[in-house]
Scaffold this motif. Structure first.
Motif, PDB file in Angstrom:
ATOM      1  N   LEU A   1       0.824  -1.204   0.000  1.00 51.63           N
ATOM      2  CA  LEU A   1       0.000   0.000   0.000  1.00 51.63           C
ATOM      3  C   LEU A   1       0.864   1.263   0.000  1.00 51.63           C
ATOM      4  CD1 LEU A   1      -2.712  -1.160   2.541  1.00 51.63           C
ATOM      5  CD2 LEU A   1      -3.137  -0.552   0.139  1.00 51.63           C
ATOM      6  N   ARG A   2       1.957   1.218   0.738  1.00 53.24           N
ATOM      7  CA  ARG A   2       2.836   2.389   0.763  1.00 53.24           C
ATOM      8  C   ARG A   2       3.689   2.484  -0.503  1.00 53.24           C
ATOM      9  NH1 ARG A   2       4.612   6.080   4.377  1.00 53.24           N
ATOM     10  NH2 ARG A   2       6.672   6.963   4.009  1.00 53.24           N
ATOM     11  N   ARG A   3       4.266   1.346  -0.907  1.00 54.80           N
ATOM     12  CA  ARG A   3       5.222   1.343  -2.016  1.00 54.80           C
ATOM     13  C   ARG A   3       4.533   1.403  -3.378  1.00 54.80           C
ATOM     14  NH1 ARG A   3       7.662  -3.830  -1.380  1.00 54.80           N
ATOM     15  NH2 ARG A   3       5.810  -4.524  -2.508  1.00 54.80           N
ATOM     16  N   ASP A   4       3.511   0.567  -3.572  1.00 52.92           N
ATOM     17  CA  ASP A   4       2.906   0.424  -4.897  1.00 52.92           C
ATOM     18  C   ASP A   4       1.679   1.303  -5.088  1.00 52.92           C
ATOM     19  OD1 ASP A   4       4.853  -1.522  -5.322  1.00 52.92           O
ATOM     20  OD2 ASP A   4       3.555  -3.131  -4.604  1.00 52.92           O
ATOM     21  N   ALA A   5       0.908   1.512  -4.012  1.00 59.58           N
ATOM     22  CA  ALA A   5      -0.272   2.367  -4.131  1.00 59.58           C
ATOM     23  C   ALA A   5       0.045   3.821  -3.815  1.00 59.58           C
ATOM     24  CB  ALA A   5      -1.376   1.861  -3.200  1.00 59.58           C
ATOM     25  N   GLY A   6       1.240   4.082  -3.288  1.00 54.86           N
ATOM     26  CA  GLY A   6       1.645   5.452  -3.012  1.00 54.86           C
ATOM     27  C   GLY A   6       0.930   6.098  -1.839  1.00 54.86           C
ATOM     28  N   LEU A   7       0.476   5.301  -0.891  1.00 53.58           N
ATOM     29  CA  LEU A   7      -0.220   5.846   0.272  1.00 53.58           C
ATOM     30  C   LEU A   7       0.794   6.183   1.360  1.00 53.58           C
ATOM     31  CD1 LEU A   7      -3.352   3.489   0.473  1.00 53.58           C
ATOM     32  CD2 LEU A   7      -3.070   5.650  -0.765  1.00 53.58           C
ATOM     33  N   ASP A   8       1.227   7.432   1.380  1.00 55.41           N
ATOM     34  CA  ASP A   8       2.269   7.843   2.320  1.00 55.41           C
ATOM     35  C   ASP A   8       1.823   7.780   3.772  1.00 55.41           C
ATOM     36  OD1 ASP A   8       4.000   8.318   0.229  1.00 55.41           O
ATOM     37  OD2 ASP A   8       3.566  10.463   0.105  1.00 55.41           O
TER      38      ASP A   8
ATOM     39  N   VAL B   1       0.490   5.347   5.208  1.00 55.88           N
ATOM     40  CA  VAL B   1       0.639   3.986   5.725  1.00 55.88           C
ATOM     41  C   VAL B   1       2.028   3.849   6.342  1.00 55.88           C
ATOM     42  CG1 VAL B   1       0.714   1.533   5.149  1.00 55.88           C
ATOM     43  CG2 VAL B   1      -0.958   3.031   4.032  1.00 55.88           C
ATOM     44  N   LEU B   2       2.092   3.683   7.654  1.00 59.62           N
ATOM     45  CA  LEU B   2       3.379   3.503   8.334  1.00 59.62           C
ATOM     46  C   LEU B   2       3.695   2.010   8.335  1.00 59.62           C
ATOM     47  CD1 LEU B   2       5.671   4.976   9.673  1.00 59.62           C
ATOM     48  CD2 LEU B   2       4.493   4.780  11.853  1.00 59.62           C
ATOM     49  N   ALA B   3       4.344   1.568   7.264  1.00 53.34           N
ATOM     50  CA  ALA B   3       4.586   0.146   7.023  1.00 53.34           C
ATOM     51  C   ALA B   3       5.896  -0.302   7.669  1.00 53.34           C
ATOM     52  CB  ALA B   3       4.636  -0.111   5.522  1.00 53.34           C
ATOM     53  N   PRO B   4       6.059  -1.608   7.890  1.00 53.46           N
ATOM     54  CA  PRO B   4       7.322  -2.118   8.428  1.00 53.46           C
ATOM     55  C   PRO B   4       8.454  -2.007   7.424  1.00 53.46           C
ATOM     56  CG  PRO B   4       5.879  -3.926   7.822  1.00 53.46           C
ATOM     57  CD  PRO B   4       5.071  -2.676   7.674  1.00 53.46           C
ATOM     58  N   ILE B   5       9.665  -2.082   7.937  1.00 50.79           N
ATOM     59  CA  ILE B   5      10.861  -2.065   7.094  1.00 50.79           C
ATOM     60  C   ILE B   5      11.221  -3.503   6.750  1.00 50.79           C
ATOM     61  CG2 ILE B   5      13.319  -1.498   7.033  1.00 50.79           C
ATOM     62  CD1 ILE B   5      12.630   0.782   9.018  1.00 50.79           C
ATOM     63  N   PRO B   6      11.339  -3.839   5.480  1.00 53.57           N
ATOM     64  CA  PRO B   6      11.673  -5.231   5.136  1.00 53.57           C
ATOM     65  C   PRO B   6      13.037  -5.635   5.675  1.00 53.57           C
ATOM     66  CG  PRO B   6      10.910  -4.002   3.209  1.00 53.57           C
ATOM     67  CD  PRO B   6      11.149  -2.998   4.297  1.00 53.57           C
ATOM     68  N   ALA B   7      13.148  -6.898   6.060  1.00 55.98           N
ATOM     69  CA  ALA B   7      14.439  -7.463   6.445  1.00 55.98           C
ATOM     70  C   ALA B   7      15.302  -7.630   5.196  1.00 55.98           C
ATOM     71  CB  ALA B   7      14.226  -8.803   7.139  1.00 55.98           C
ATOM     72  N   THR B   8      16.541  -8.057   5.388  1.00 56.81           N
ATOM     73  CA  THR B   8      17.442  -8.223   4.247  1.00 56.81           C
ATOM     74  C   THR B   8      16.940  -9.285   3.271  1.00 56.81           C
ATOM     75  OG1 THR B   8      18.757  -9.768   5.590  1.00 56.81           O
ATOM     76  CG2 THR B   8      19.469  -7.464   5.536  1.00 56.81           C
ATOM     77  N   THR B   9      16.087 -10.173   3.735  1.00 58.15           N
ATOM     78  CA  THR B   9      15.499 -11.197   2.863  1.00 58.15           C
ATOM     79  C   THR B   9      14.314 -10.663   2.063  1.00 58.15           C
ATOM     80  OG1 THR B   9      13.988 -11.914   4.612  1.00 58.15           O
ATOM     81  CG2 THR B   9      16.143 -13.010   4.480  1.00 58.15           C
ATOM     82  N   GLY B  10      13.852  -9.463   2.418  1.00 59.91           N
ATOM     83  CA  GLY B  10      12.657  -8.903   1.791  1.00 59.91           C
ATOM     84  C   GLY B  10      11.389  -9.159   2.576  1.00 59.91           C
ATOM     85  N   ALA B  11      11.452 -10.039   3.571  1.00 59.55           N
ATOM     86  CA  ALA B  11      10.282 -10.344   4.389  1.00 59.55           C
ATOM     87  C   ALA B  11      10.017  -9.204   5.364  1.00 59.55           C
ATOM     88  CB  ALA B  11      10.496 -11.642   5.155  1.00 59.55           C
ATOM     89  N   SER B  12       8.745  -9.033   5.717  1.00 62.94           N
ATOM     90  CA  SER B  12       8.364  -7.949   6.626  1.00 62.94           C
ATOM     91  C   SER B  12       8.366  -8.386   8.087  1.00 62.94           C
ATOM     92  CB  SER B  12       6.966  -7.441   6.262  1.00 62.94           C
ATOM     93  OG  SER B  12       6.026  -8.503   6.334  1.00 62.94           O
ATOM     94  N   ILE B  13       8.588  -9.669   8.345  1.00 65.46           N
ATOM     95  CA  ILE B  13       8.510 -10.195   9.698  1.00 65.46           C
ATOM     96  C   ILE B  13       9.440 -11.404   9.821  1.00 65.46           C
ATOM     97  CG2 ILE B  13       6.530 -11.690   9.160  1.00 65.46           C
ATOM     98  CD1 ILE B  13       5.436 -10.961  11.958  1.00 65.46           C
ATOM     99  N   ARG B  14       9.964 -11.618  11.014  1.00 62.09           N
ATOM    100  CA  ARG B  14      10.927 -12.702  11.245  1.00 62.09           C
ATOM    101  C   ARG B  14      10.530 -13.454  12.509  1.00 62.09           C
ATOM    102  NH1 ARG B  14      16.851 -13.398  10.460  1.00 62.09           N
ATOM    103  NH2 ARG B  14      17.715 -14.517  12.254  1.00 62.09           N
TER     104      ARG B  14
END
Length: 337
Positions: free
Chosen positions: A81-88, A90-103
């Motif tokens: 939503l933040r990256r592709d829909a451009g909804l600034d 949206v306070l989204a998580p920071i992806p890990a080095t694997t690209g996953a949003s959660i570990r």
């Protein structure tokens, strides 16, 4: 959450931050805020601050994998939503080095990392009249972005969480609950209100039958857009806490802008139909009475079920479990049907 997560050492958290995000912690502070998850402020060796969140996937092993997958889908939707829909907002998580949003930290807990944003969030409760138009505009923009995440976000099943536990407790009121110091007070409280809870469950089932027929019109929803999840920042409002993203009826979000929330909390109703008219004008979607009635009932029954389950289980005398009894009492003795 006042109490830190049982069975999780902060050293595990620090290792996971370094391995998963390349964050080398310099200072760590536990933040006793929010509900349902645990939070820390972490400053790394370069002076960058991070907001670190640990989700509890469940007391029992069964269901933890499903909870982890669902949380990953929710955070993945927030990222899109933040990256592709451009909804600034949206306070989204920071992806890990694997690209996953959660570990995964261990069987029970999962870690996510967010930017530390300067701003102030409100508290759980009703929105101020002067804020409602702004919030409904955020929700309209969110709902319009549904095609971006239609294949990412989970779809609502309209099944009440922990309902089986609540019905089990309702059938176990004639014998002592021995889980801990708050178990018997909880049993006594539930005994007084058992008939009322059963009536609410019947109302819930009736409304679910009506809302299922609107499935073709469902949208991506935040799930909990109350003032505590709206952060005021110098760059504008931000919606935080995207754990509960679902494709669902729009009323899942919108009911919190109506007088229904005040009534649920036993307060004087605050709100009117203007925000719903504004939403319909922005999106072309009609808001249904059944949807608006379902979700305050959903919220109340889900909380009651969760608190009852916690209070029946083995527990000690910590602040969080005492709060569960206090909140359960508030729902059953103060809120209106």
């Amino acid at each position: 959450m006042r109490d830190k997560p049982a069975g999780l050492a902060e050293a595990q958290l620090m290792v996971a931050l370094t391995e998963g995000w390349g964050v080398e912690p310099h200072s760590v502070e536990y933040l006793p805020v929010g509900a349902g998850s645990y939070h820390w402020s972490v400053v790394d060796r370069r002076g960058t601050a991070w907001f670190v969140k640990v989700a509890d996937l469940g007391v029992e092993d069964a269901g933890r994998d499903a909870a982890f997958d669902l949380l990953g889908r929710s955070f993945g939707a927030a990222l899109a939503l933040r990256r592709d829909a451009g909804l600034d907002f949206v306070l989204a998580p920071i992806p890990a080095t694997t690209g996953a949003s959660i570990r995964r930290l261990n069987s029970r807990y999962a870690l996510s990392v967010f930017p530390m944003v300067a701003g102030t969030a409100g508290n759980f409760g009703t929105h101020r009249p002067e804020d409602r138009a702004e919030v409904v505009d955020l929700l309209a923009a969110l709902h319009e972005a549904t095609p971006i995440v239609a294949d990412v976000a989970a779809r609502a099943d309209l099944v009440l969480p922990a309902r089986d536990r609540l019905e089990e407790a309702l059938g176990d009121l004639d014998r002592e609950w021995t889980g801990g110091p708050h178990a018997e007070p909880a049993r006594t409280l539930l005994s007084v209100h058992a008939g009322r809870i059963r009536r609410l469950l019947a109302d819930f089932d009736r409304l679910v039958d009506q809302v299922r027929s609107t499935a073709a019109e469902w949208v991506v929803t935040h799930g909990e857009p109350h003032p505590g999840n709206v952060m005021r920042t110098p760059a504008g409002p931000r919606l935080i806490d995207w754990d509960t993203v679902q494709i669902a009826p729009p009323e899942r979000d919108l009911w919190m802008l109506t007088p229904a929330l005040a009534r649920m909390l036993g307060e004087n109703p605050v709100g009117d139909d203007d925000v719903l008219v504004r939403y319909t004008r922005a999106t072309g979607r009609t808001v249904t009475p059944a949807g608006l009635a379902l979700y305050p009932l959903w919220w109340r029954l889900a909380d009651i079920a969760i608190f009852v389950d916690e209070l029946r289980r083995p527990h000690g005398a910590g602040e969080d479990i005492a709060a569960s009894l206090r909140y359960l009492t508030g729902y059953l003795e103060s809120s209106q049907d």
